[in-house]
Motif scaffolding. Sequence first.
Motif, PDB file in Angstrom:
ATOM      1  N   PRO A  73       0.836  -1.211   0.000  1.00 44.42           N
ATOM      2  CA  PRO A  73       0.000   0.000   0.000  1.00 44.42           C
ATOM      3  C   PRO A  73       0.865   1.255   0.000  1.00 44.42           C
ATOM      4  N   LYS A  74       0.347   2.294  -0.577  1.00 45.01           N
ATOM      5  CA  LYS A  74       1.071   3.569  -0.698  1.00 45.01           C
ATOM      6  C   LYS A  74       1.561   4.054   0.662  1.00 45.01           C
ATOM      7  N   GLU A  75       0.741   3.947   1.675  1.00 43.28           N
ATOM      8  CA  GLU A  75       1.103   4.437   3.001  1.00 43.28           C
ATOM      9  C   GLU A  75       2.347   3.725   3.533  1.00 43.28           C
ATOM     10  N   VAL A  76       2.435   2.434   3.298  1.00 47.21           N
ATOM     11  CA  VAL A  76       3.589   1.655   3.755  1.00 47.21           C
ATOM     12  C   VAL A  76       4.841   2.095   3.011  1.00 47.21           C
ATOM     13  N   MET A  77       4.722   2.279   1.691  1.00 48.50           N
ATOM     14  CA  MET A  77       5.872   2.709   0.895  1.00 48.50           C
ATOM     15  C   MET A  77       6.344   4.101   1.322  1.00 48.50           C
ATOM     16  N   VAL A  78       5.412   5.018   1.547  1.00 48.90           N
ATOM     17  CA  VAL A  78       5.765   6.375   1.968  1.00 48.90           C
ATOM     18  C   VAL A  78       6.484   6.327   3.308  1.00 48.90           C
ATOM     19  N   GLU A  79       5.992   5.538   4.233  1.00 50.36           N
ATOM     20  CA  GLU A  79       6.624   5.431   5.551  1.00 50.36           C
ATOM     21  C   GLU A  79       8.042   4.870   5.435  1.00 50.36           C
ATOM     22  N   ARG A  80       8.236   3.864   4.584  1.00 50.84           N
ATOM     23  CA  ARG A  80       9.579   3.299   4.400  1.00 50.84           C
ATOM     24  C   ARG A  80      10.523   4.318   3.776  1.00 50.84           C
ATOM     25  N   ILE A  81      10.031   5.069   2.812  1.00 49.67           N
ATOM     26  CA  ILE A  81      10.853   6.121   2.202  1.00 49.67           C
ATOM     27  C   ILE A  81      11.225   7.155   3.257  1.00 49.67           C
ATOM     28  N   TYR A  82      10.253   7.550   4.050  1.00 53.21           N
ATOM     29  CA  TYR A  82      10.493   8.546   5.104  1.00 53.21           C
ATOM     30  C   TYR A  82      11.565   8.055   6.080  1.00 53.21           C
ATOM     31  N   GLN A  83      11.465   6.796   6.494  1.00 57.25           N
ATOM     32  CA  GLN A  83      12.444   6.235   7.430  1.00 57.25           C
ATOM     33  C   GLN A  83      13.843   6.210   6.820  1.00 57.25           C
ATOM     34  N   LYS A  84      13.934   5.875   5.549  1.00 56.77           N
ATOM     35  CA  LYS A  84      15.238   5.866   4.862  1.00 56.77           C
ATOM     36  C   LYS A  84      15.794   7.281   4.747  1.00 56.77           C
ATOM     37  N   LEU A  85      14.931   8.236   4.414  1.00 54.24           N
ATOM     38  CA  LEU A  85      15.384   9.622   4.273  1.00 54.24           C
ATOM     39  C   LEU A  85      15.908  10.187   5.588  1.00 54.24           C
ATOM     40  N   LYS A  86      15.294   9.781   6.687  1.00 48.05           N
ATOM     41  CA  LYS A  86      15.745  10.253   7.990  1.00 48.05           C
ATOM     42  C   LYS A  86      17.173   9.803   8.286  1.00 48.05           C
ATOM     43  N   GLN A  87      17.603   8.718   7.676  1.00 47.38           N
ATOM     44  CA  GLN A  87      18.944   8.170   7.911  1.00 47.38           C
ATOM     45  C   GLN A  87      19.949   8.613   6.845  1.00 47.38           C
ATOM     46  N   THR A  88      19.502   9.436   5.910  1.00 46.93           N
ATOM     47  CA  THR A  88      20.330   9.843   4.780  1.00 46.93           C
ATOM     48  C   THR A  88      20.968  11.202   5.042  1.00 46.93           C
TER      49      THR A  88
END
Length: 102
Positions: A73-88
């Motif tokens: 689902p889009k919400e899951v993908m957005v959350e995963r992207i957000y978590q990765k961006l926080k570590q970038t």
Amino acid sequence: MNIKQLLGSRIKELRCKQKFTQEKLAEKVNIATKHQSCIETGKNFPSADLIERYAKIFNISPTELLTIKTKEPKEVMVERIYQKLKQTSYEDVYKIYKLLSD
């Protein structure tokens, strides 16, 4: 999507990754181009023998060919992207921002 459509999409994905046209793949697995088209659109389902030929052409196991990954689902993908961006790093986030802004 039904199983025929899911497998058809998987075969199309692998075909495109190899940069084969439908005609070229059909020729390699020894079927008519129309049959290849019908498999990719989910109108036809490939036989076990044909699945083995596809796997050989794509240099993967039949099991890997039949492993169909569904989109999350889009919400899951957005959350995963957000978590990765926080570590970038800032620089990498800026590069991604510029890429998306163009």
